[in-house]
Design a protein around this motif. Structure first.
Motif, short mmCIF file in Angstrom:
data_model
loop_
_atom_site.label_atom_id
_atom_site.label_comp_id
_atom_site.label_asym_id
_atom_site.label_seq_id
_atom_site.Cartn_x
_atom_site.Cartn_y
_atom_site.Cartn_z
N THR A 108 0.79 -1.08 0.09
CA THR A 108 -0.10 0.00 -0.08
C THR A 108 0.73 1.38 0.12
N LEU A 109 0.57 2.02 -0.92
CA LEU A 109 1.41 3.29 -1.09
C LEU A 109 0.52 4.61 -1.79
N HIS A 110 0.25 5.71 -1.10
CA HIS A 110 -0.48 6.64 -1.69
C HIS A 110 0.38 7.25 -2.69
N PRO A 111 -0.12 7.61 -4.03
CA PRO A 111 0.63 8.24 -4.80
C PRO A 111 1.37 9.71 -4.29
N ALA A 112 0.73 10.50 -3.41
CA ALA A 112 1.49 11.67 -2.92
C ALA A 112 2.91 11.11 -2.16
N LEU A 113 2.71 10.18 -1.40
CA LEU A 113 3.86 9.86 -0.71
C LEU A 113 4.80 9.08 -1.35
N GLY A 114 4.13 8.41 -2.34
CA GLY A 114 5.31 7.68 -3.56
C GLY A 114 5.88 8.64 -4.30
N ALA A 115 5.21 9.86 -4.67
CA ALA A 115 5.86 10.95 -5.30
C ALA A 115 6.88 11.65 -4.44
N VAL A 116 6.80 11.93 -3.06
CA VAL A 116 7.78 12.47 -2.22
C VAL A 116 9.02 11.40 -1.93
N ILE A 117 8.61 10.07 -1.87
CA ILE A 117 9.73 9.13 -1.59
C ILE A 117 10.74 9.28 -3.14
N PHE A 118 10.03 9.14 -3.99
CA PHE A 118 10.80 9.08 -5.27
C PHE A 118 11.67 10.33 -5.63
N GLY A 119 10.87 11.54 -5.30
CA GLY A 119 11.91 12.70 -5.54
C GLY A 119 12.90 12.70 -4.47
N THR A 120 12.85 12.52 -3.37
CA THR A 120 13.84 12.50 -2.36
C THR A 120 15.09 11.47 -2.70
N THR A 121 14.81 10.36 -3.08
CA THR A 121 15.55 9.14 -3.02
C THR A 121 16.42 9.46 -4.40
N VAL A 122 15.72 9.79 -5.42
CA VAL A 122 16.26 10.05 -6.61
C VAL A 122 17.28 11.25 -6.52
N GLY A 123 16.49 12.50 -5.98
CA GLY A 123 17.60 13.58 -5.80
C GLY A 123 18.64 13.40 -5.09
N VAL A 178 -0.69 13.01 -13.50
CA VAL A 178 0.14 14.00 -13.92
C VAL A 178 0.48 14.86 -12.55
N GLY A 179 -0.80 15.36 -12.03
CA GLY A 179 -0.31 16.06 -10.70
C GLY A 179 0.49 15.65 -9.79
N TRP A 180 0.38 14.25 -9.36
CA TRP A 180 1.08 13.76 -8.37
C TRP A 180 2.57 13.69 -8.88
N SER A 181 2.92 13.34 -9.91
CA SER A 181 3.96 13.37 -10.85
C SER A 181 4.94 14.65 -10.75
N LEU A 182 3.99 15.71 -10.88
CA LEU A 182 4.73 16.89 -10.83
C LEU A 182 5.20 17.26 -9.30
N LEU A 183 4.37 16.89 -8.47
CA LEU A 183 4.96 16.98 -7.12
C LEU A 183 6.16 16.28 -6.83
N GLY A 184 6.38 15.05 -7.47
CA GLY A 184 7.78 14.22 -7.44
C GLY A 184 8.93 15.03 -8.04
N ALA A 185 8.41 15.70 -9.25
CA ALA A 185 9.46 16.39 -10.02
C ALA A 185 9.92 17.51 -9.08
N VAL A 186 9.11 18.21 -8.47
CA VAL A 186 9.33 19.41 -7.51
C VAL A 186 10.16 19.07 -6.28
N VAL A 187 9.88 17.95 -5.86
CA VAL A 187 11.00 17.66 -4.46
C VAL A 187 12.37 17.20 -5.14
N LEU A 188 12.18 16.58 -6.32
CA LEU A 188 13.69 16.20 -6.76
C LEU A 188 14.41 17.43 -7.05
#
Length: 204
Positions: A108-123, A178-188
């Protein structure tokens, strides 16, 4: 006045290996999270993600193949060492993203949290790679080439390419994706912006 002998601070081959390996692993972990929640990203990885969703092929395989044309450009613009590091990093990322689902499943993983985890780890992963003169190839090399030949800033080229990728994604996927994806891109990009300062990093 204290002077610094830069030759004593240069990265050794083992330094580069562990730094690039750590960076690629973190990027692979972030991509695993991103694709699990069905989001996208920018640059070459974003193109590979979209193609993998549309074709059913694995991200790792698509990402490896889509990077092949860029190695000649990387060699011309940044030299043999950078090109070899990029080739090794892209190959390793392709292997990691293929193997991770076999040993790491997410229930279980909400897209918002997934986006933040993605942006943080890849960054953080990209920061580690940058400090060891590595990259994941792709459109970044084209951006540098355009900057060299035409004087158009590489950052603007990357922004335009990302805008195109997300624009295409908006036609293919739900707007929430697209919206949650943009969140991940912003964090990264915030992590890269605030932490990638060569003037504060001494080793070469």
């Amino acid at each position: 006045m204290v002077t610094i002998d830069e030759t004593k601070l240069a990265h050794s081959a083992p330094d580069d290996a562990q730094g690039l390996g750590l960076g690629v692993f973190l990027c692979g972990l972030g991509m695993h999270v991103l694709t699990h929640v069905g989001l996208i990203t920018g640059q070459t990885a974003g193109i590979a993600v979209i193609l993998s969703y549309l074709t059913g092929w694995s991200f790792g395989a698509v990402f490896f193949v889509i990077n092949l044309p860029f190695y000649a450009l990387a060699y011309q613009r940044l030299g043999l060492q950078f090109t070899l590091k990029s080739l090794a990093s892209v190959t390793l990322l392709s292997v990691i993203t293929t193997l991770l689902p076999l040993g790491f499943t997410i229930q279980t993983l909400h897209p918002a949290l997934g986006a933040v985890i993605f942006g943080t780890t890849v960054g953080i992963g990209l920061l580690a790679m940058f400090r060891h003169n590595g990259s994941l190839g792709g459109l970044g090399v084209v951006a540098l080439l355009i900057q060299d030949r035409y004087g158009f800033k590489a950052g603007y080229v990357q922004l335009i390419s990302d805008a195109v990728i997300f624009g295409v994604a908006a036609l293919l996927f739900p707007i929430s994706v697209v919206g949650w994806s943009l969140l991940g891109a912003v964090v990264l990009n915030l992590i890269i912006t605030f932490n990638h300062r060569r003037d504060r990093y001494i080793a070469t």
